[in-house]
Design a protein around this motif. Structure first.
Motif, PDB file in Angstrom:
ATOM      1  N   GLY A 142     -33.280  28.927   7.131  1.00  0.00           N
ATOM      2  CA  GLY A 142     -32.782  30.275   5.961  1.00  0.00           C
ATOM      3  C   GLY A 142     -34.118  30.787   6.404  1.00  0.00           C
ATOM      4  N   THR A 143     -35.594  31.087   5.857  1.00  0.00           N
ATOM      5  CA  THR A 143     -36.524  31.624   6.783  1.00  0.00           C
ATOM      6  C   THR A 143     -36.815  31.350   7.642  1.00  0.00           C
ATOM      7  OG1 THR A 143     -38.075  30.792   4.974  1.00  0.00           O
ATOM      8  CG2 THR A 143     -37.099  32.641   3.806  1.00  0.00           C
ATOM      9  N   GLY A 144     -37.411  30.944   8.312  1.00  0.00           N
ATOM     10  CA  GLY A 144     -37.379  29.575   9.099  1.00  0.00           C
ATOM     11  C   GLY A 144     -38.373  28.496   9.050  1.00  0.00           C
ATOM     12  N   VAL A 145     -37.876  27.342   9.942  1.00  0.00           N
ATOM     13  CA  VAL A 145     -38.313  26.706   9.562  1.00  0.00           C
ATOM     14  C   VAL A 145     -38.219  25.861  11.601  1.00  0.00           C
ATOM     15  CG1 VAL A 145     -35.972  25.589  10.482  1.00  0.00           C
ATOM     16  CG2 VAL A 145     -37.762  24.023   9.081  1.00  0.00           C
ATOM     17  N   HIS A 146     -39.145  24.471  12.106  1.00  0.00           N
ATOM     18  CA  HIS A 146     -39.497  24.062  13.183  1.00  0.00           C
ATOM     19  C   HIS A 146     -39.500  22.749  13.318  1.00  0.00           C
ATOM     20  CE1 HIS A 146     -41.927  27.512  13.927  1.00  0.00           C
ATOM     21  NE2 HIS A 146     -41.817  26.869  15.232  1.00  0.00           N
ATOM     22  N   HIS A 147     -37.605  22.406  14.106  1.00  0.00           N
ATOM     23  CA  HIS A 147     -37.520  20.933  13.949  1.00  0.00           C
ATOM     24  C   HIS A 147     -38.133  20.672  15.716  1.00  0.00           C
ATOM     25  CE1 HIS A 147     -33.475  20.886  14.940  1.00  0.00           C
ATOM     26  NE2 HIS A 147     -33.875  21.656  15.090  1.00  0.00           N
ATOM     27  N   SER A 148     -37.874  18.488  15.500  1.00  0.00           N
ATOM     28  CA  SER A 148     -37.581  18.311  16.821  1.00  0.00           C
ATOM     29  C   SER A 148     -36.566  17.212  16.923  1.00  0.00           C
ATOM     30  CB  SER A 148     -38.931  17.506  16.972  1.00  0.00           C
ATOM     31  OG  SER A 148     -38.887  16.841  16.322  1.00  0.00           O
ATOM     32  N   GLU A 149     -35.875  16.793  17.913  1.00  0.00           N
ATOM     33  CA  GLU A 149     -34.944  15.797  17.444  1.00  0.00           C
ATOM     34  C   GLU A 149     -35.159  15.010  19.215  1.00  0.00           C
ATOM     35  OE1 GLU A 149     -31.023  18.156  15.943  1.00  0.00           O
ATOM     36  OE2 GLU A 149     -32.458  19.261  17.448  1.00  0.00           O
ATOM     37  N   PHE A 150     -35.129  13.294  18.910  1.00  0.00           N
ATOM     38  CA  PHE A 150     -35.510  12.375  19.673  1.00  0.00           C
ATOM     39  C   PHE A 150     -34.025  11.468  20.218  1.00  0.00           C
ATOM     40  CE2 PHE A 150     -39.855  15.178  20.594  1.00  0.00           C
ATOM     41  CZ  PHE A 150     -39.607  15.092  22.099  1.00  0.00           C
ATOM     42  N   ASN A 151     -34.119  11.104  21.034  1.00  0.00           N
ATOM     43  CA  ASN A 151     -33.783   9.642  20.807  1.00  0.00           C
ATOM     44  C   ASN A 151     -34.537   9.062  20.538  1.00  0.00           C
ATOM     45  OD1 ASN A 151     -32.271   7.237  21.264  1.00  0.00           O
ATOM     46  ND2 ASN A 151     -31.221   7.881  23.796  1.00  0.00           N
TER      47      ASN A 151
END
Length: 237
Positions: free
Chosen positions: A97-106
């Motif tokens: 949507g209007t903007g989001v930050h995310h991370s993905e890690f093992n």
């Protein structure tokens, strides 16, 4: 009926050591003018992330992002305050949507995680970002289609901002299953996770895919034990 066939070996490929990714559609450094998207389906990445590695915080906006783990544990964290781990037989959705930050890690230091990340173009712009994570029951897709994503928050599975439906199926060899489109103007994109299946006059093997339009139903005949992902999407770009 019209089809577009995407054999596994024709996908784009990136090997960064800790990250190995196959791109069904143009993504990152891989560009193919003939493979930008299939209707509202913009990205289908088949990712391998080594133990202890992952993607740091990065931004998204105006995109529906669906993650389907196939092996291992994927740890998610985002700017909305969500943190969780998804595993096989779970599915995660994020409306950027209007903007989001995310991370993905093992989530493991020793074992790789394999997952699909899929981007769907939304039918609404600048929506409030949201996150959802659900558990799936494997028995509900044995020799039939299990709905895991839809446009309706009250329907089976989770939901996104688009008239799109995702289904998973685990078929025994010799089994035949029909899929009826929710909207006859949509197309379906079928990605074979494992096995061998006949559809639309083609034999698809592991990681092969096919896009089908101008149909109302499609028949799938498993040649061996087969797992597949079916995505029904609007074809207007």
């Amino acid at each position: 009926m019209k089809i577009v066939l995407h054999k596994a070996h024709t996908r784009g490929h990136a090997d960064h050591g800790w990250l190995k990714s196959f791109h069904t559609f143009s993504f990152g450094s891989y560009f193919n003018a003939e493979r930008i998207q299939f209707g509202a389906l913009r990205v289908l990445n088949d990712d391998y992330v080594a133990g202890g590695q992952g993607f740091g915080m990065h931004p998204h906006h105006d995109m529906e992002i669906i993650s389907i783990p196939l092996e291992g544990e994927l740890v998610h964290q985002d700017s909305m305050g969500n943190r969780g781990t998804i595993r096989p037989n779970e599915i995660q959705v994020m409306s950027a949507g209007t903007g989001v930050h995310h991370s993905e890690f093992n989530g493991s230091a020793d074992h790789a995680v394999r997952f699909l990340q899929i981007w769907i173009l939304p039918n609404e712009q600048q929506v409030t970002p949201r996150y959802d994570q659900i558990v799936l029951e494997p028995e509900d897709r044995k020799n039939k289609f299990q709905q895991v994503v839809s446009p309706d928050p009250d329907d089976d599975g989770t939901w996104i901002h688009q008239q799109a439906w995702f289904h998973l199926a685990d078929m025994e060899g010799g089994v035949s299953v029909d899929y009826e489109l929710k909207d006859s103007t949509n197309g379906i994109y079928v990605f074979v996770l494992e096995g061998s299946v006949s559809v639309a006059g083609e034999i698809l093997e592991r990681r092969d895919a096919i896009g089908i339009t101008d149909v109302t139903t499609a028949n799938f005949q498993a040649k061996t034990a087969t797992s597949l992902l079916l995505i029904e999407v609007p074809m207007e770009k």
